[in-house]
Write a protein that holds these residues in place. Sequence first.
Motif, PDB file in Angstrom:
ATOM      1  N   PRO A 294       0.853  -1.196   0.000  1.00  0.00           N
ATOM      2  CA  PRO A 294       0.000   0.000   0.000  1.00  0.00           C
ATOM      3  C   PRO A 294       0.889   1.246   0.000  1.00  0.00           C
ATOM      4  CG  PRO A 294      -0.614  -1.533   1.766  1.00  0.00           C
ATOM      5  CD  PRO A 294       0.709  -1.966   1.241  1.00  0.00           C
ATOM      6  N   PRO A 295       0.753   2.115  -0.987  1.00  0.00           N
ATOM      7  CA  PRO A 295       1.669   3.263  -1.075  1.00  0.00           C
ATOM      8  C   PRO A 295       1.407   4.356  -0.037  1.00  0.00           C
ATOM      9  CG  PRO A 295       0.009   3.407  -2.796  1.00  0.00           C
ATOM     10  CD  PRO A 295      -0.211   2.094  -2.101  1.00  0.00           C
ATOM     11  N   SER A 296       0.252   4.279   0.641  1.00  0.00           N
ATOM     12  CA  SER A 296      -0.120   5.351   1.565  1.00  0.00           C
ATOM     13  C   SER A 296       0.547   5.247   2.929  1.00  0.00           C
ATOM     14  CB  SER A 296      -1.648   5.361   1.750  1.00  0.00           C
ATOM     15  OG  SER A 296      -2.092   4.101   2.242  1.00  0.00           O
ATOM     16  N   LEU A 297       1.189   4.114   3.230  1.00  0.00           N
ATOM     17  CA  LEU A 297       1.788   3.932   4.557  1.00  0.00           C
ATOM     18  C   LEU A 297       3.063   4.757   4.710  1.00  0.00           C
ATOM     19  CD1 LEU A 297       1.402   0.067   5.071  1.00  0.00           C
ATOM     20  CD2 LEU A 297       0.071   1.884   6.163  1.00  0.00           C
ATOM     21  N   GLU A 298       3.206   5.347   5.881  1.00  0.00           N
ATOM     22  CA  GLU A 298       4.433   6.106   6.168  1.00  0.00           C
ATOM     23  C   GLU A 298       5.651   5.191   6.217  1.00  0.00           C
ATOM     24  OE1 GLU A 298       3.933   9.499   9.183  1.00  0.00           O
ATOM     25  OE2 GLU A 298       2.297   8.102   9.671  1.00  0.00           O
ATOM     26  N   ARG A 299       5.453   4.003   6.774  1.00  0.00           N
ATOM     27  CA  ARG A 299       6.518   3.008   6.845  1.00  0.00           C
ATOM     28  C   ARG A 299       6.039   1.739   6.133  1.00  0.00           C
ATOM     29  NH1 ARG A 299      10.125   3.928  11.081  1.00  0.00           N
ATOM     30  NH2 ARG A 299      11.273   2.179  10.156  1.00  0.00           N
ATOM     31  N   PRO A 300       6.840   1.172   5.234  1.00  0.00           N
ATOM     32  CA  PRO A 300       6.392   0.007   4.443  1.00  0.00           C
ATOM     33  C   PRO A 300       6.538  -1.308   5.203  1.00  0.00           C
ATOM     34  CG  PRO A 300       8.599   0.629   3.773  1.00  0.00           C
ATOM     35  CD  PRO A 300       8.186   1.623   4.826  1.00  0.00           C
ATOM     36  N   THR A 301       5.785  -1.427   6.301  1.00  0.00           N
ATOM     37  CA  THR A 301       5.927  -2.623   7.145  1.00  0.00           C
ATOM     38  C   THR A 301       4.707  -3.537   7.065  1.00  0.00           C
ATOM     39  OG1 THR A 301       5.136  -1.303   9.024  1.00  0.00           O
ATOM     40  CG2 THR A 301       7.530  -1.534   8.757  1.00  0.00           C
ATOM     41  N   LEU A 302       3.852  -3.303   6.095  1.00  0.00           N
ATOM     42  CA  LEU A 302       2.730  -4.200   5.848  1.00  0.00           C
ATOM     43  C   LEU A 302       2.685  -4.503   4.361  1.00  0.00           C
ATOM     44  CD1 LEU A 302      -0.813  -4.341   7.268  1.00  0.00           C
ATOM     45  CD2 LEU A 302      -0.573  -4.110   4.795  1.00  0.00           C
ATOM     46  N   ALA A 303       2.507  -5.788   4.034  1.00  0.00           N
ATOM     47  CA  ALA A 303       2.455  -6.207   2.626  1.00  0.00           C
ATOM     48  C   ALA A 303       1.318  -7.197   2.428  1.00  0.00           C
ATOM     49  CB  ALA A 303       3.786  -6.844   2.208  1.00  0.00           C
ATOM     50  N   LEU A 332      16.460  -3.778   4.118  1.00  0.00           N
ATOM     51  CA  LEU A 332      17.503  -4.139   3.154  1.00  0.00           C
ATOM     52  C   LEU A 332      17.181  -3.614   1.753  1.00  0.00           C
ATOM     53  CD1 LEU A 332      18.092  -7.842   4.286  1.00  0.00           C
ATOM     54  CD2 LEU A 332      19.493  -5.835   4.839  1.00  0.00           C
ATOM     55  N   ASN A 333      15.898  -3.473   1.457  1.00  0.00           N
ATOM     56  CA  ASN A 333      15.446  -2.887   0.191  1.00  0.00           C
ATOM     57  C   ASN A 333      14.581  -1.676   0.507  1.00  0.00           C
ATOM     58  OD1 ASN A 333      16.231  -5.677  -0.491  1.00  0.00           O
ATOM     59  ND2 ASN A 333      15.366  -5.239  -2.494  1.00  0.00           N
ATOM     60  N   HIS A 334      14.524  -0.755  -0.437  1.00  0.00           N
ATOM     61  CA  HIS A 334      13.759   0.469  -0.205  1.00  0.00           C
ATOM     62  C   HIS A 334      12.787   0.716  -1.358  1.00  0.00           C
ATOM     63  CE1 HIS A 334      16.418   1.474   3.151  1.00  0.00           C
ATOM     64  NE2 HIS A 334      17.432   1.111   2.370  1.00  0.00           N
ATOM     65  N   LEU A 335      11.631   1.273  -1.010  1.00  0.00           N
ATOM     66  CA  LEU A 335      10.606   1.563  -2.010  1.00  0.00           C
ATOM     67  C   LEU A 335      10.717   3.008  -2.469  1.00  0.00           C
ATOM     68  CD1 LEU A 335       7.485  -0.172  -0.378  1.00  0.00           C
ATOM     69  CD2 LEU A 335       9.126  -1.127  -2.000  1.00  0.00           C
ATOM     70  N   PRO A 336      10.220   3.317  -3.675  1.00  0.00           N
ATOM     71  CA  PRO A 336      10.216   4.712  -4.139  1.00  0.00           C
ATOM     72  C   PRO A 336       9.195   5.545  -3.369  1.00  0.00           C
ATOM     73  CG  PRO A 336       9.138   3.277  -5.727  1.00  0.00           C
ATOM     74  CD  PRO A 336       9.739   2.381  -4.697  1.00  0.00           C
ATOM     75  N   SER A 337       9.090   6.800  -3.697  1.00  0.00           N
ATOM     76  CA  SER A 337       8.146   7.705  -3.014  1.00  0.00           C
ATOM     77  C   SER A 337       6.712   7.274  -3.294  1.00  0.00           C
ATOM     78  CB  SER A 337       8.357   9.136  -3.497  1.00  0.00           C
ATOM     79  OG  SER A 337       7.997   9.258  -4.870  1.00  0.00           O
ATOM     80  N   ALA A 338       5.785   7.735  -2.448  1.00  0.00           N
ATOM     81  CA  ALA A 338       4.370   7.406  -2.607  1.00  0.00           C
ATOM     82  C   ALA A 338       3.851   7.860  -3.965  1.00  0.00           C
ATOM     83  CB  ALA A 338       3.553   8.037  -1.489  1.00  0.00           C
ATOM     84  N   GLU A 339       4.326   9.020  -4.425  1.00  0.00           N
ATOM     85  CA  GLU A 339       3.887   9.541  -5.724  1.00  0.00           C
ATOM     86  C   GLU A 339       4.319   8.617  -6.868  1.00  0.00           C
ATOM     87  OE1 GLU A 339       4.323  13.546  -8.530  1.00  0.00           O
ATOM     88  OE2 GLU A 339       5.389  13.407  -6.607  1.00  0.00           O
ATOM     89  N   LYS A 340       5.560   8.168  -6.825  1.00  0.00           N
ATOM     90  CA  LYS A 340       6.061   7.278  -7.870  1.00  0.00           C
ATOM     91  C   LYS A 340       5.354   5.924  -7.821  1.00  0.00           C
ATOM     92  CE  LYS A 340      10.680   9.260  -8.496  1.00  0.00           C
ATOM     93  NZ  LYS A 340      12.149   9.024  -8.389  1.00  0.00           N
ATOM     94  N   MET A 341       5.085   5.448  -6.616  1.00  0.00           N
ATOM     95  CA  MET A 341       4.376   4.174  -6.496  1.00  0.00           C
ATOM     96  C   MET A 341       2.966   4.280  -7.073  1.00  0.00           C
ATOM     97  SD  MET A 341       5.541   2.314  -2.937  1.00  0.00           S
ATOM     98  CE  MET A 341       5.326   3.690  -1.800  1.00  0.00           C
TER      99      MET A 341
END
Length: 478
Positions: A294-303, A332-341
């Motif tokens: 979900p791109p709306s999360l502040e921290r990407p800790t739910l998938a 270990l891996n990082h996601l792009p910004s919410a806008e890009k997602m």
Amino acid sequence: MMCYSDFPVPDNFPNFMHNSLIVQYYRLYAEHFNLFEHIHFQTTVRSVRQRPDFSVSGQWEVVTADRDGQVETHMFDGVLVCVGHYTQPIKPLSEFPGIDTFPGTVIHSWEYKKPDQYIGKKVLIIGIGNSGGDIAVELSRTCEKTFLSTRKGSWVIGRMVEKGLPLDMMNISRVQDLMHCLIPRALVNWIGERSLNQRHDHKLYGLQPKHRILDHRPVINDDLPGRILVGELVLKPNVQTFHGSTVVFDDGSIEEKIDAVILCTGYDYKFPFLPDSLNSSADGGMKLYRRIFPPSLERPTLAIIGLLQTRGPIMPAAELQARWATRVIKGLNHLPSAEKMSKRIEKDIKPYLKSHPCPKLASLQVDYIPYLDSIAKEVGACPNIAWLLMTDPALGLRVFLGPCTPYQFRLSGPGHWKGARQAILTQWERVAKPMKTRPIPEPSSFSLLFWLGLSGGGAVILAIIALQKKIPLFMGIS
């Protein structure tokens, strides 16, 4: 094709397994990796909510209830939601006028278990997906009469292809995927449809769908055409209305004294335990980056794992999703910004909107091998075909030309498995093993040469006779 990438299915298991064997395989996997001590069986998740300090910690508060109703609250650094999209059976009763007057039983395929209660009855099955096809075939062997109603029809393909080999092992390969990219889509459709119609004419059998073969997943069923051929299963168009136990179809035909209706009308997905903010789409769907985050999360800790549809087994895709998600949660891996997602989400859905006008359904679709490769690249486990062909040709050729088995994603990178190469080299042996239950002696080389010589000599004699009798095929036609 459906096994976990570092744990092949036992070689004595059949190529297409009964559900009891699939459960047994999962148990073997759990035992091998010591997972049972971490699993809380018969435990319901009531809610998953962000902790007050989520923007800093990324942690989740999870409320559960056990079999006795005992409620507990837990704290987790990460959450993977793996319930899939077959969670809510769809029963569109309002689409069938008069069904409230029907005196028999009406159930969804989700409730169907055994054919015993339908012995000697007349049953109407509505919907021709894989469940509808399987139930129709099974009931056609026990019921007085079985009817299968479909609005759109479907392409039907068996589990076996040339020489009786498994469909997926022959058809899901990188070389075939490359060919599909190079050949115009219309031509691929024509070739595929012509091949299926050579086995059984879909128009003649009442199966002819409105869509092309690549637009929707086909029904996988070996027995459906045969049951139609012997008259035990009757294809019908969409139901127009019910009048008690009498059913009227769109073409005006009528079937009387129907005893039971089974709705094979699909499923919806809902995650009532998640925050409402994650179910952000107007249609109730979820907008997910690469069908996972979900791109709306502040921290990407739910998938979200396994929320997809594809022309291939879902387990290898779900496993790769989990491998990437755990690396993201660990940092270990990082996601792009919410806008890009968000832009990527719209881009990924767009190609599927033509064949799936409903955005909620279109958002589930992925192309099997390209999707696996794209997620594997994020993990660092995508096989380098060119490098394999140069350094290990025997392996490289099997990876490129052979079936795209999950072991390919354990050859290198994080979590690589030393047994992956051998698993690929011996994959066809495991296909053959469960079928080699009757020893068949190989013909001796002398016997083979004798018959080849005899047939060759016979051909020469026949040619001489033909020339003497001046048969045109051998004399040439002017």
